[in-house]
Design a protein around this motif. Structure first.
Motif, short mmCIF file in Angstrom:
data_model
loop_
_atom_site.label_atom_id
_atom_site.label_comp_id
_atom_site.label_asym_id
_atom_site.label_seq_id
_atom_site.Cartn_x
_atom_site.Cartn_y
_atom_site.Cartn_z
N MET A 120 -8.53 -1.53 7.54
CA MET A 120 -7.57 -2.21 6.69
C MET A 120 -6.16 -1.77 7.06
O MET A 120 -5.94 -0.62 7.42
CB MET A 120 -7.87 -1.90 5.21
N ARG A 121 -5.23 -2.72 6.95
CA ARG A 121 -3.86 -2.42 7.41
C ARG A 121 -2.93 -1.94 6.30
O ARG A 121 -1.84 -1.46 6.57
CB ARG A 121 -3.25 -3.67 8.03
N ALA A 122 -3.36 -2.10 5.06
CA ALA A 122 -2.45 -1.74 3.95
C ALA A 122 -2.45 -0.23 3.68
O ALA A 122 -1.62 0.25 2.92
CB ALA A 122 -2.85 -2.50 2.69
N THR B 172 -9.79 4.35 6.37
CA THR B 172 -8.40 4.44 5.90
C THR B 172 -8.35 5.27 4.63
O THR B 172 -9.35 5.42 3.93
CB THR B 172 -7.83 3.04 5.62
N VAL C 89 -7.43 5.45 1.08
CA VAL C 89 -7.11 4.54 -0.03
C VAL C 89 -6.76 5.30 -1.31
O VAL C 89 -6.75 4.74 -2.39
CB VAL C 89 -8.29 3.56 -0.30
N GLN D 10 -6.06 -5.97 -1.91
CA GLN D 10 -4.85 -5.17 -1.67
C GLN D 10 -4.44 -5.30 -0.19
O GLN D 10 -3.26 -5.40 0.13
CB GLN D 10 -5.12 -3.69 -1.96
N ASP D 11 -5.44 -5.31 0.68
CA ASP D 11 -5.17 -5.33 2.11
C ASP D 11 -4.54 -6.65 2.55
O ASP D 11 -3.67 -6.68 3.42
CB ASP D 11 -6.47 -5.09 2.88
N ARG E 279 1.55 -4.78 1.35
CA ARG E 279 1.82 -4.23 2.69
C ARG E 279 3.28 -3.90 2.90
O ARG E 279 3.64 -2.91 3.53
CB ARG E 279 1.40 -5.25 3.76
N LYS F 139 4.80 -1.42 -0.84
CA LYS F 139 3.75 -0.61 -1.48
C LYS F 139 4.18 0.06 -2.78
O LYS F 139 3.50 0.01 -3.79
CB LYS F 139 3.32 0.49 -0.51
#
Ligand code: SF4
Ligand code: SF4
Length: 171
Positions: free
Chosen positions: A18-20, A29, A31, A77-78, A84, A87
């Motif tokens: 995921m990029r967020a 990631t 989180v 979210q992602d 993104r 945040k």
């Protein structure tokens, strides 16, 4: 943990983290920022007495039933461009769903409109519905949670009749 059979798809499949959220390693990631947001949401509080059985109408149960299907996969979210890019300013769709599930509880007595407007930054959401389209639990995130919560904020902060009433009371 994904259990979707690969043969359900045709062509090339891209699997990426995921990029967020900050990358830990491979597909993993971090989180943990989500748990900080979860802790900051004003919790369920009721003025009802706790020494008797609470009763709820079926319509009230149905209204937020889907919100409780959230598995906290954080795909919403992602995919959210606001999360993104901003945040710190917007809590994101998963947490608006959480706030909505509390606000729609008929026994809850907390007014979360100040929180939603300021700390939660709900005004940043521009209702693109990307979060709603991606939710694996088919929660109608934008229509059933975000829009009603935005309306709550508008009613509390921008209703001209309420504004006039408060101004007159302050005199
Ligand atoms: S509808 Fe709002 S919360 Fe959902 S992806 Fe779009 S900007 Fe983000
Ligand atoms: S995509 Fe759906 S299930 Fe996943 S965290 Fe968001 S609301 Fe919950």
């Amino acid at each position: 943990m994904c259990k979707t059979p690969v043969d359900k798809f045709e062509g090339e499949i891209t699997v990426e983290p995921m990029r967020a959220f900050p990358l830990v390693r491979d597909l993993v990631t971090d989180v943990s920022q989500n748990w900080e947001v979860a802790r900051a949401i004003p919790p369920f509080t009721t003025n009802e007495k706790t020494d008797h059985v609470w009763s709820m109408r079926q319509a009230d149960v149905d209204r937020s039933r889907d919100f409780r299907k959230c598995i906290e996969c954080f795909l919403c979210q992602d995919v959210c461009h606001v999360v993104r890019e901003h945040k710190a300013d917007y809590i994101g769709p998963r947490w608006v769903v959480k706030a909505a599930s509390l606000d729609m509880h008929p026994l809850d007595s907390v007014n979360r409109s100040d929180y939603l407007k300021s700390d939660a930054g709900i005004g940043y959401c521009n209702i693109t519905k990307c979060c709603q389209e991606i939710c694996p639990e088919h929660i109608i995130i934008t229509d059933d949670a975000i829009i009603p919560e935005k309306e709550r904020v508008v009613d509390a902060h921008y209703d001209p009749i309420l504004w006039l009433y408060r101004k007159l009371r302050r005199r």
